[in-house]
Design a protein around this motif. Structure first.
Motif, PDB file in Angstrom:
ATOM      1  N   ALA A   1      -6.059  11.437 -11.631  1.00 23.03           N
ATOM      2  CA  ALA A   1      -6.505  11.156 -10.047  1.00 23.03           C
ATOM      3  C   ALA A   1      -5.239  10.433  -9.188  1.00 23.03           C
ATOM      4  N   ARG A   2      -4.246  10.479  -9.764  1.00 25.74           N
ATOM      5  CA  ARG A   2      -3.107   9.861  -9.095  1.00 25.74           C
ATOM      6  C   ARG A   2      -2.602  10.523  -7.800  1.00 25.74           C
ATOM      7  N   ASP A   3      -2.567  11.847  -7.634  1.00 24.71           N
ATOM      8  CA  ASP A   3      -2.171  12.164  -6.232  1.00 24.71           C
ATOM      9  C   ASP A   3      -3.380  11.969  -5.336  1.00 24.71           C
ATOM     10  N   ASP A   4      -4.464  11.907  -5.617  1.00 25.42           N
ATOM     11  CA  ASP A   4      -5.645  11.473  -4.809  1.00 25.42           C
ATOM     12  C   ASP A   4      -5.694   9.777  -4.250  1.00 25.42           C
ATOM     13  N   LEU A   5      -5.181   9.131  -5.577  1.00 28.73           N
ATOM     14  CA  LEU A   5      -5.208   7.787  -5.157  1.00 28.73           C
ATOM     15  C   LEU A   5      -4.188   7.207  -4.261  1.00 28.73           C
ATOM     16  N   VAL A   6      -2.975   7.958  -4.322  1.00 31.77           N
ATOM     17  CA  VAL A   6      -2.080   7.461  -3.406  1.00 31.77           C
ATOM     18  C   VAL A   6      -2.239   7.715  -1.906  1.00 31.77           C
TER      19      VAL A   6
ATOM     20  N   LEU B   1      -4.986   7.529  -0.709  1.00 26.58           N
ATOM     21  CA  LEU B   1      -6.338   6.760   0.160  1.00 26.58           C
ATOM     22  C   LEU B   1      -5.887   5.633   1.037  1.00 26.58           C
ATOM     23  N   SER B   2      -6.693   5.228   1.935  1.00 23.03           N
ATOM     24  CA  SER B   2      -6.500   3.918   2.813  1.00 23.03           C
ATOM     25  C   SER B   2      -6.758   2.635   1.886  1.00 23.03           C
ATOM     26  N   SER B   3      -5.873   1.657   2.503  1.00 24.64           N
ATOM     27  CA  SER B   3      -6.011   0.271   1.749  1.00 24.64           C
ATOM     28  C   SER B   3      -7.274  -0.189   1.124  1.00 24.64           C
TER      29      SER B   3
ATOM     30  N   ASN C   1       0.857  -1.166   0.020  1.00 30.40           N
ATOM     31  CA  ASN C   1       0.145   0.082   0.128  1.00 30.40           C
ATOM     32  C   ASN C   1       1.119   1.477  -0.037  1.00 30.40           C
ATOM     33  N   SER C   2       2.129   1.106  -0.222  1.00 32.11           N
ATOM     34  CA  SER C   2       2.952   2.409  -0.163  1.00 32.11           C
ATOM     35  C   SER C   2       2.748   3.043  -1.704  1.00 32.11           C
ATOM     36  N   GLU C   3       3.359   4.300  -1.326  1.00 31.33           N
ATOM     37  CA  GLU C   3       3.159   5.065  -2.922  1.00 31.33           C
ATOM     38  C   GLU C   3       3.906   4.555  -4.032  1.00 31.33           C
ATOM     39  N   ASP C   4       4.986   3.927  -3.633  1.00 31.36           N
ATOM     40  CA  ASP C   4       5.628   3.285  -4.757  1.00 31.36           C
ATOM     41  C   ASP C   4       4.996   2.162  -5.465  1.00 31.36           C
ATOM     42  N   ALA C   5       4.401   1.282  -4.387  1.00 33.80           N
ATOM     43  CA  ALA C   5       3.658   0.248  -4.902  1.00 33.80           C
ATOM     44  C   ALA C   5       2.532   0.486  -5.567  1.00 33.80           C
TER      45      ALA C   5
END
Length: 331
Positions: free
Chosen positions: A181-186, A188-190, A157-161
Motif C-alpha cells: 500500500a506504499r504508493d497509496d499511503l504516501v 494520503l492527507s495528514s 508529512n512529506s513522501e520522504d518522511a
C-alpha cells in the motif's frame, strides 16, 4: 626280602578320591561354560526414540534451519536414524549433558522481547511488533519526530518522511502491508495517513479503545499515583484522537481528570481551598500539579503513618477480645 630293600621302597603318592556318584560330564560342561563367559557384563540394547510427523510439525517453529546450527556426529560415535538422543546412550564428548533433555536439536531465536527499541536521540526507532498499545504508538511517534528534527526534515508529512517512518517497522506483516500500500499511503492527507497507521498498528476499534482509556482513568493506577503522570498520559491519548479529528473536548477532558482524582488528594485540595470547578483547564492543571507534589511529599506519608497506627490498634483490640474470650471459656 631284606631290610635294605624294604627301606628303599617309596610310599605311594596320595590320590584324590572321587565319589562314584559324581557326574564327570557335568563337571566338564561347567568348566567350559566358565571359560566362555566374558569378563565384562553384557551391554543392554540401546533404546532409541523416534519422532512422529505430528511432533515434527509441533516443533517446526523451533528448529533452526540455518547451516551450522547443530554439530556433526563424532567419528567415534555411530550415526543414528533418530534425531533424538536417549538419556542413557553415549553422546559426543563435545556435547553437553543438557542436550539430552531437548526433544529435538533446537536453537532459540534471539528476537527482541520488546515491542520497539528506542535507538537514542538522532536515530529512528525500530519497531518489532505488529500490534501496539496506544501509549507505545505515541512514544514511537515522539521518538520519530525527534529523529526528523535531527535529520532536518521540516515536513513530517512529506513522501520522504513517510518512507522513513514506514522503514522503522520490521514486523513481517507490517512490512508486507507497507510494500503493498506504499504508493497509496504516501498520497494520503495528514489525517488519513495517521488514521491508516492507527487502524493497522492498534486495531480497527482503536478509537473506542483510546476513549475508554481516557474516560475510565483512575489516578491510583498510574505510577506513584502522580497527577502529572496521569495528565500527560491522558493528554497523549487525546492527541491520538486529535490527529484524526475525534478528540475529547476540553470541558469533558477536565471533568474526566477530576473524576479520576484520588479521594485523599481530593480531600486535601478541598482543605486547601482549591476551586475544582474553574473552567480554565491550563491554570487548573498547573495548580493541581503543584498541590499534588506537596501532597505526595508531605501529606501522603502522614496518611500512611496514621493508617498503619489504625491497623495496629485494630489488631490490638482484636487480640484483647480473643484473650478475654479464652479466659472466660477456661473459667
Amino acid at each position: 626280602m631284606s631290610i635294605e630293600t624294604r627301606s628303599r621302597k617309596k610310599p605311594a603318592p596320595a590320590q584324590t578320591s572321587i565319589s562314584p556318584n559324581t557326574n564327570v560330564s557335568n563337571v566338564n560342561t561347567v568348566s567350559q561354560s566358565s571359560q566362555s563367559t566374558p569378563a565384562t557384563p553384557e551391554r543392554r540394547p540401546e533404546h532409541t526414540e523416534t519422532v512422529s510427523p505430528q511432533q515434527q510439525r509441533a516443533y517446526s517453529h523451533l528448529i533452526d534451519t540455518e547451516p551450522g546450527s547443530t554439530l556433526p556426529p563424532s567419528k567415534s560415535t555411530p550415526s543414528r536414524d533418530s534425531p533424538l538422543t536417549s538419556p542413557g546412550s553415549e553422546s559426543d564428548s563435545s556435547s553437553s549433558s543438557s542436550d539430552n533433555s531437548s526433544p529435538v536439536p533446537i536453537k532459540m531465536s534471539s528476537k527482541s522481547v520488546d515491542s520497539w527499541t528506542n535507538n537514542g536521540p538522532g536515530k529512528a526507532p525500530t519497531v518489532h511488533s505488529h500490534f501496539l498499545k496506544p501509549q507505545e504508538y505515541g512514544s514511537i511517534k515522539a521518538s520519530f519526530l525527534r529523529y526528523l528534527c535531527k535529520a532536518k526534515c521540516a515536513d513530517p508529512n512529506s513522501e520522504d518522511a513517510r518512507d522513513h517512518f514506514m522503514a522503522c517497522f520490521q514486523n513481517e506483516q507490517t512490512m508486507m502491508f507497507f510494500a503493498a500500500a506504499r504508493d497509496d499511503l504516501v498520497k494520503l492527507s495528514s489525517q488519513k495517513f495517521e488514521e491508516a497507521m492507527l487502524e493497522h498498528l492498534i486495531g480497527t476499534t482503536w478509537v473506542k479503545t483510546v476513549r475508554a482509556l481516557i474516560l475510565d482513568a483512575c489516578q491510583d493506577s498510574f505510577e506513584d499515583g502522580a497527577f502529572s503522570i496521569m495528565y500527560e498520559t491522558l493528554l497523549s491519548y487525546n492527541n491520538l484522537l486529535k490527529g484524526v479529528g475525534k478528540e475529547i473536548d476540553a470541558s469533558l477532558f477536565q471533568s474526566t481528570l477530576r473524576a479520576a482524582l484520588n479521594r485523599d488528594f481530593e480531600t486535601f485540595l478541598d482543605s486547601e481551598g482549591v476551586d475544582l470547578s474553574t473552567s480554565d483547564l491550563n491554570a487548573w492543571v498547573t495548580l493541581l500539579k503543584e498541590k499534588d507534589s506537596h501532597f505526595r511529599r508531605f501529606r501522603r506519608p502522614e496518611l500512611a503513618r496514621l493508617a498503619r497506627l489504625e491497623e495496629l490498634e485494630k489488631k490490638r483490640v482484636s487480640d484483647s477480645t480473643l484473650l478475654i474470650a479464652s479466659l472466660g471459656s477456661v473459667n
